[in-house]
Design a protein around this motif. Structure first.
Motif, PDB file in Angstrom:
ATOM      1  N   LEU A  37       0.832  -1.209   0.000  1.00  0.00           N
ATOM      2  CA  LEU A  37       0.000   0.000   0.000  1.00  0.00           C
ATOM      3  C   LEU A  37       0.864   1.257   0.000  1.00  0.00           C
ATOM      4  N   PHE A  38       1.874   1.298   0.883  1.00  0.00           N
ATOM      5  CA  PHE A  38       2.680   2.514   1.023  1.00  0.00           C
ATOM      6  C   PHE A  38       3.529   2.789  -0.217  1.00  0.00           C
ATOM      7  N   ASP A  39       3.954   1.733  -0.923  1.00  0.00           N
ATOM      8  CA  ASP A  39       4.737   1.924  -2.136  1.00  0.00           C
ATOM      9  C   ASP A  39       3.932   2.608  -3.231  1.00  0.00           C
ATOM     10  N   GLU A  40       2.618   2.469  -3.163  1.00  0.00           N
ATOM     11  CA  GLU A  40       1.737   3.089  -4.162  1.00  0.00           C
ATOM     12  C   GLU A  40       1.433   4.548  -3.824  1.00  0.00           C
ATOM     13  N   LEU A  41       1.694   4.940  -2.580  1.00  0.00           N
ATOM     14  CA  LEU A  41       1.307   6.266  -2.115  1.00  0.00           C
ATOM     15  C   LEU A  41       2.530   7.093  -1.744  1.00  0.00           C
ATOM     16  N   ASN A  42       2.476   8.378  -2.030  1.00  0.00           N
ATOM     17  CA  ASN A  42       3.557   9.277  -1.640  1.00  0.00           C
ATOM     18  C   ASN A  42       3.121  10.026  -0.382  1.00  0.00           C
ATOM     19  N   LEU A  43       3.089   9.276   0.737  1.00  0.00           N
ATOM     20  CA  LEU A  43       2.570   9.831   1.991  1.00  0.00           C
ATOM     21  C   LEU A  43       3.647   9.824   3.063  1.00  0.00           C
ATOM     22  N   LYS A  44       3.542  10.769   3.991  1.00  0.00           N
ATOM     23  CA  LYS A  44       4.357  10.697   5.191  1.00  0.00           C
ATOM     24  C   LYS A  44       3.626   9.811   6.196  1.00  0.00           C
ATOM     25  N   ILE A  45       4.361   8.924   6.862  1.00  0.00           N
ATOM     26  CA  ILE A  45       3.753   7.931   7.747  1.00  0.00           C
ATOM     27  C   ILE A  45       4.179   8.172   9.182  1.00  0.00           C
ATOM     28  N   LEU A  46       3.197   8.262  10.069  1.00  0.00           N
ATOM     29  CA  LEU A  46       3.452   8.391  11.504  1.00  0.00           C
ATOM     30  C   LEU A  46       2.951   7.127  12.190  1.00  0.00           C
ATOM     31  N   GLY A  47       3.807   6.491  12.983  1.00  0.00           N
ATOM     32  CA  GLY A  47       3.414   5.283  13.702  1.00  0.00           C
ATOM     33  C   GLY A  47       3.243   5.561  15.182  1.00  0.00           C
ATOM     34  N   LEU A  48       2.253   4.919  15.794  1.00  0.00           N
ATOM     35  CA  LEU A  48       2.017   5.021  17.228  1.00  0.00           C
ATOM     36  C   LEU A  48       2.100   3.626  17.843  1.00  0.00           C
TER      37      LEU A  48
END
Length: 224
Positions: A37-48
């Motif tokens: 999923l993330f490879d398809e999107l140019n998003l910044k990711i925040l993990g909790l």
């Protein structure tokens, strides 16, 4: 959940950021649901997460496991740890109940690690707990805690056998992988509504389970 969205990146084309809860459960390997999923999107990711590490297994020099911080594993999703909140800070700000610990002496010498070296075998845990009288001790303590006014006691056990033994002797329910779905829902609902004063389980009422009324926890599962 990731299983419902990983093949639908188009749903997120208008977003700039994504927040992942319990992010230690993410698999950073190529081809996993998350990375696909993330490879398809140019998003910044925040993990909790409350546990910012993964358990990694090694075969050399002998089978063993090691906790590795999320920003140090290879491959990885997260590069930096931005903020750390300590438990004492949570207690001081009244987000977290102060805990009272009661620890019983326990001889771990007879415990045997499993093939991955990540944990102890169920068989060795059962034997050690029974041989050292830990199960009976826990049953007595549960009754004592109830006499002291504790209203909701959550009990963790290492196996179905131990869970069912504890539940039977306390006159409450046991929730395990053997429990049918409808029964599981009924038992948990009874506990949540305080119709039962305790409940025993094996890795069921853990991550994601939230009951505001729990005022005591008994942990019968030794870990590495």
């Amino acid at each position: 959940t990731i299983g419902s969205i990983w093949k639908k990146p188009e749903l997120f084309k208008d977003f700039k950021y994504i927040i992942v809860d319990e992010c230690h459960l993410m698999s950073p390997k190529d081809g996993s649901m998350h990375t696909t999923l993330f490879d398809e999107l140019n998003l910044k990711i925040l993990g909790l997460t409350a546990t910012p590490f993964r358990l990694k297994s090694y075969s050399e020099p002998q089978p063993h496991s090691q906790l590795v911080m999320l920003n140090r594993i290879r491959p990885k999703v997260f590069n930096d740890i931005l903020h750390v909140t300590q438990i004492q800070e949570m207690i001081d700000n009244e987000y977290w109940s102060p805990l009272e610990y009661y620890v019983r002496n326990f001889n771990r010498s007879t415990l045997v690690t499993n093939n991955t070296g990540a944990d102890f075998t169920q068989h060795s845990m059962n034997n050690a707990l029974n041989e050292q009288g830990v199960v009976e001790f826990a049953i007595k303590w549960a009754k004592k805690l109830r006499e002291k006014g504790r209203k909701q006691i959550l009990i963790f056990t290492p196996s179905i056998e131990v869970s069912e033994t504890v539940a039977k002797k306390l006159g409450v329910n046991s929730v395990t992988t053997n429990t049918k779905l409808k029964e599981r829902e009924k038992y948990i609902e009874r506990f949540d509504k305080q119709l039962d004063w305790a409940i025993s389980n094996v890795n069921v009422l853990a991550v994601g389970y939230d009951s505001q009324r729990i005022d005591a926890i008994i942990d019968l599962a030794p870990t590495l």
